[in-house]
Design an enzyme around this catalytic site. Structure first.
Site, PDB file in Angstrom:
ATOM      1  N   CYS A   7     -10.301  -7.376  10.905  1.00 32.98           N
ATOM      2  CA  CYS A   7      -9.656  -6.057  10.969  1.00 32.98           C
ATOM      3  C   CYS A   7     -10.548  -5.137  11.794  1.00 32.98           C
ATOM      4  O   CYS A   7     -11.355  -5.623  12.602  1.00 32.98           O
ATOM      5  CB  CYS A   7      -9.355  -5.507   9.575  1.00 32.98           C
ATOM      6  SG  CYS A   7     -10.807  -5.231   8.533  1.00 32.98           S
ATOM      7  N   CYS A  12     -12.014  -2.869   4.486  1.00 30.46           N
ATOM      8  CA  CYS A  12     -10.794  -2.699   3.679  1.00 30.46           C
ATOM      9  C   CYS A  12      -9.921  -3.956   3.655  1.00 30.46           C
ATOM     10  O   CYS A  12      -9.799  -4.619   2.628  1.00 30.46           O
ATOM     11  CB  CYS A  12      -9.966  -1.512   4.181  1.00 30.46           C
ATOM     12  SG  CYS A  12     -10.771   0.084   3.963  1.00 30.46           S
ATOM     13  N   ARG A  13      -9.292  -4.288   4.803  1.00 25.97           N
ATOM     14  CA  ARG A  13      -8.289  -5.356   4.802  1.00 25.97           C
ATOM     15  C   ARG A  13      -8.881  -6.758   4.879  1.00 25.97           C
ATOM     16  O   ARG A  13      -8.558  -7.629   4.056  1.00 25.97           O
ATOM     17  CB  ARG A  13      -7.307  -5.148   5.975  1.00 25.97           C
ATOM     18  CG  ARG A  13      -6.426  -3.929   5.816  1.00 25.97           C
ATOM     19  CD  ARG A  13      -5.738  -3.555   7.114  1.00 25.97           C
ATOM     20  NE  ARG A  13      -6.707  -3.068   8.098  1.00 25.97           N
ATOM     21  CZ  ARG A  13      -6.418  -2.733   9.350  1.00 25.97           C
ATOM     22  NH1 ARG A  13      -5.175  -2.854   9.783  1.00 25.97           N
ATOM     23  NH2 ARG A  13      -7.352  -2.291  10.173  1.00 25.97           N
ATOM     24  N   SER A  14      -9.740  -7.016   5.877  1.00 26.00           N
ATOM     25  CA  SER A  14     -10.210  -8.396   6.050  1.00 26.00           C
ATOM     26  C   SER A  14     -11.103  -8.890   4.902  1.00 26.00           C
ATOM     27  O   SER A  14     -11.073 -10.092   4.603  1.00 26.00           O
ATOM     28  CB  SER A  14     -10.871  -8.608   7.415  1.00 26.00           C
ATOM     29  OG  SER A  14     -11.979  -7.781   7.617  1.00 26.00           O
ATOM     30  N   ASP A 121      -3.406  -0.144   8.041  1.00 23.52           N
ATOM     31  CA  ASP A 121      -4.768   0.291   7.755  1.00 23.52           C
ATOM     32  C   ASP A 121      -4.748   1.297   6.599  1.00 23.52           C
ATOM     33  O   ASP A 121      -4.188   2.383   6.733  1.00 23.52           O
ATOM     34  CB  ASP A 121      -5.334   0.944   9.023  1.00 23.52           C
ATOM     35  CG  ASP A 121      -6.787   1.337   8.871  1.00 23.52           C
ATOM     36  OD1 ASP A 121      -7.286   1.351   7.724  1.00 23.52           O
ATOM     37  OD2 ASP A 121      -7.412   1.636   9.901  1.00 23.52           O
TER      38      ASP A 121
END
Ligand code: 4NP
Length: 148
Positions: A7, A12-14, A121
């Protein structure tokens, strides 16, 4: 399989994608890591909101530390999953041939093919983390089916 989740910030996401796929692939001797295209958060633990949503679902990602995506990752991984089209462009800039480029895919295309849908995101909002978790979980189920 050696899979890298990518990301922007790798906080946050990965990190969630890494934690979720690690849990699903337990016992398969897969290698799963994550990275961010930006260097802003290198060395940091995941965002507390990602740690919290992971914990809620029984996944501990608190020990992860952010790293930046580098060209060498193309040699180290079989598949590189990006969260959105901006990540895709930034990763592709570092590819040095068709072999590298063929490893890169938008994560949600695994469960929702050909739509190039982004995992949004969640960094600037406060309520996106459960949705992010559910989307990544869905895509990781498809990855597991496809490669195991
Ligand atoms: P991620 O979220 O890419 O899912 O880790 C972000 C984290 C940090 C920033 C942007 C997105 N930032 O601009 O610092």
């Amino acid at each position: 399989m050696k899979i890298l989740m990518v990301c922007l910030g790798n906080i946050c996401r990965s990190p969630l994608a890494e934690g979720i796929l690690k849990q699903k692939s337990e016992g398969l001797s897969w290698v799963i890591e994550s990275a961010g295209t930006g260097a802003y958060h290198v060395g940091e633990a995941p965002d507390p909101r990602s740690i919290a949503v992971g914990r809620k679902h029984g996944i501990d990602i608190s020990g992860q530390r952010a790293q930046q995506f580098k060209a060498r990752h193309f040699d180290e991984f079989d598949r590189i999953y990006v969260m959105d089209s901006s990540n895709y462009q930034n990763v592709m800039k570092l590819a040095s041939g068709e072999d590298d480029r063929s490893k890169v895919e938008i994560l949600m295309n695994e469960s929702r093919p050909n739509r190039n849908e982004a995992v949004p995101d969640p960094y600037w909002g406060d309520d996106g983390f459960e949705n992010v978790y559910q989307m990544i979980d869905e895509a990781c189920n498809s990855i597991l089916k496809k490669f195991s």
